[in-house]
Enzyme design. Structure first.
Site, PDB file in Angstrom:
ATOM      1  N   PHE A   1      26.618  22.149  -6.164  1.00 24.16           N
ATOM      2  CA  PHE A   1      26.794  23.413  -5.719  1.00 24.16           C
ATOM      3  C   PHE A   1      27.389  23.527  -4.266  1.00 24.16           C
ATOM      4  CE2 PHE A   1      24.966  26.704  -2.815  1.00 24.16           C
ATOM      5  CZ  PHE A   1      25.134  27.935  -3.294  1.00 24.16           C
TER       6      PHE A   1
ATOM      7  N   ASP B   1       9.514  25.706  -5.946  1.00 21.37           N
ATOM      8  CA  ASP B   1       9.564  24.194  -6.604  1.00 21.37           C
ATOM      9  C   ASP B   1       8.313  23.544  -5.936  1.00 21.37           C
ATOM     10  OD1 ASP B   1      11.825  25.056  -7.957  1.00 21.37           O
ATOM     11  OD2 ASP B   1      13.233  23.942  -6.625  1.00 21.37           O
TER      12      ASP B   1
ATOM     13  N   GLY C   1       5.714  35.148  -2.308  1.00 20.89           N
ATOM     14  CA  GLY C   1       6.470  34.894  -1.063  1.00 20.89           C
ATOM     15  C   GLY C   1       5.532  34.854  -0.040  1.00 20.89           C
TER      16      GLY C   1
ATOM     17  N   SER D   1      16.971  21.334 -13.990  1.00 22.47           N
ATOM     18  CA  SER D   1      18.295  20.749 -13.350  1.00 22.47           C
ATOM     19  C   SER D   1      18.227  19.546 -12.265  1.00 22.47           C
ATOM     20  CB  SER D   1      19.109  22.083 -12.637  1.00 22.47           C
ATOM     21  OG  SER D   1      18.188  22.421 -11.508  1.00 22.47           O
TER      22      SER D   1
ATOM     23  N   ASN E   1      13.202  18.438  -7.153  1.00 25.36           N
ATOM     24  CA  ASN E   1      12.276  19.196  -6.025  1.00 25.36           C
ATOM     25  C   ASN E   1      11.043  19.178  -6.463  1.00 25.36           C
ATOM     26  OD1 ASN E   1      14.595  19.697  -4.587  1.00 25.36           O
ATOM     27  ND2 ASN E   1      14.786  21.864  -5.315  1.00 25.36           N
TER      28      ASN E   1
ATOM     29  N   GLY F   1      18.083  20.666  -7.116  1.00 21.60           N
ATOM     30  CA  GLY F   1      17.924  20.613  -8.589  1.00 21.60           C
ATOM     31  C   GLY F   1      16.224  20.917  -8.616  1.00 21.60           C
TER      32      GLY F   1
END
Length: 330
Positions: A107, A262, A230, A13, A57, A53
């Site tokens: 967005f 990303d 994470g 995207s 990124n 997107g």
């Protein structure tokens, strides 16, 4: 690890994020028994327009580490400024499909003081990404080391995956946000035969649940599974028995997590292209991710190569820093 030769095609995207802040509470303006007649307007305090997107990124991160990735995706004619930004930062945008009738995906989100949100996502030109064929891109830039297929229009993801299989291009599956909406058949089709499967820990469980494949079965269908954890770092596993975890970079002052995954992928792929070990690739990915989580915006971070090497040293030691320095010309 032997460095894969060829170009890096990053498909996914392309979008912009329009983020606004409301100084009150949405709940104070809503009448529960009148929601079927809802018509409200909120005076917002600020507006931030951020580049986004998944594909840009990742490309930005790769370019910051000295590579020239090829962006593959669809955007509108309003992409001109964004394109200029990416090209100034070393991203090849010559294969972006430009829609004649739709704007770049967008967005739009308003957040109140309680972190409640009203948001909309306009896919726009992203719906035309399925019109993109990889072969003309390969003829322009050369055979790919990898084609990363990130979250995008589902038909585009499916078409790119099928073309990679047909033409023998090594592909990387990175379904991410589309996993919530995709059915098992599509997910199985997108990851079967991938050289690398990227996901976070939650997404890995979604993949297992929707495909019906166990963790062991997935490893028989992909070359390598890379699972981000994470704040706990990353886990790398493969069917040949390779399995290890790398801790996150040290002394991270987390501010905003958007785009962290990303960035990790960009760092990981950059190091693979240098021919480093998988452990070193994971370390480079973790350090690049740290820069993003410490910054508001997915492409707003900055560093010199010397600073990046210094952070590798602080987190993973002198040997790691020396190897990365060699590839960054430090």
């Amino acid at each position: 690890m032997t460095a894969p030769t060829g170009s890096l095609l990053i498909a996914g995207s392309i979008a912009t994020d329009h983020l606004m802040t409301f100084g009150g509470r949405f709940a104070d303006s809503l009448v529960v028994d009148q929601l079927d007649k809802l018509s409200v307007s909120f005076l917002v305090n600020d507006l931030e327009i951020r580049r986004g997107g998944v594909a840009p990124n990742m490309c930005f991160g790769l370019a910051r580490l000295g590579l020239r990735p090829v962006l593959v995706g669809a955007a509108g004619e309003d992409f001109a400024d964004y394109r200029s930004w990416l090209e100034r930062n070393g991203v090849d945008c010559d294969s972006v499909h430009i829609s004649e009738s739709r704007h770049t995906a967008r967005f739009v989100c308003t957040t109140d003081t309680t972190m409640a949100q009203f948001a909309s996502f306009y896919p726009g030109a992203m719906s035309e990404a399925s019109q993109i064929e990889l072969l003309p891109i390969v003829e322009r830039v050369g055979a790919p080391a990898y084609v990363l297929i990130g979250a995008d229009d589902p038909e585009a993801m499916k078409r790119h995956t099928e073309e990679c299989r047909q033409r023998g291009y090594a592909f990387i599956a990175d379904c991410s946000q589309q996993l919530a909406f995709a059915e098992g058949d599509l997910i199985r089709d997108l990851i079967d035969g991938a050289a690398i499967l990227f996901s976070n820990e939650y997404e890995s469980h979604v993949i297992e649940k929707k495909t019906g494949w166990s963790e062991a079965e997935i490893l028989t269908r992909v070359g390598l599974q890379v699972t981000t954890l994470g704040k706990d770092g990353v886990r790398v596993t493969s069917s040949d028995g390779t399995s290890f975890e790398i801790p996150a970079a040290k002394d991270v002052a987390a501010v905003e997590p958007t785009g962290v995954g990303d960035a990790f992928r960009g760092g990981f792929l950059a190091a693979l292209s240098w021919g480093t070990s998988l452990e070193r690739a994971a370390q480079v990915g973790c350090v690049l991710a740290a820069y993003v989580v410490e910054t508001v915006g997915t492409q707003e971070y900055d560093f010199t190569h010397e600073q990046f090497v210094g952070r590798i040293r602080d987190s993973y030691g002198d040997e790691a820093a020396a190897e990365v320095a060699k590839h960054l010309g430090v």
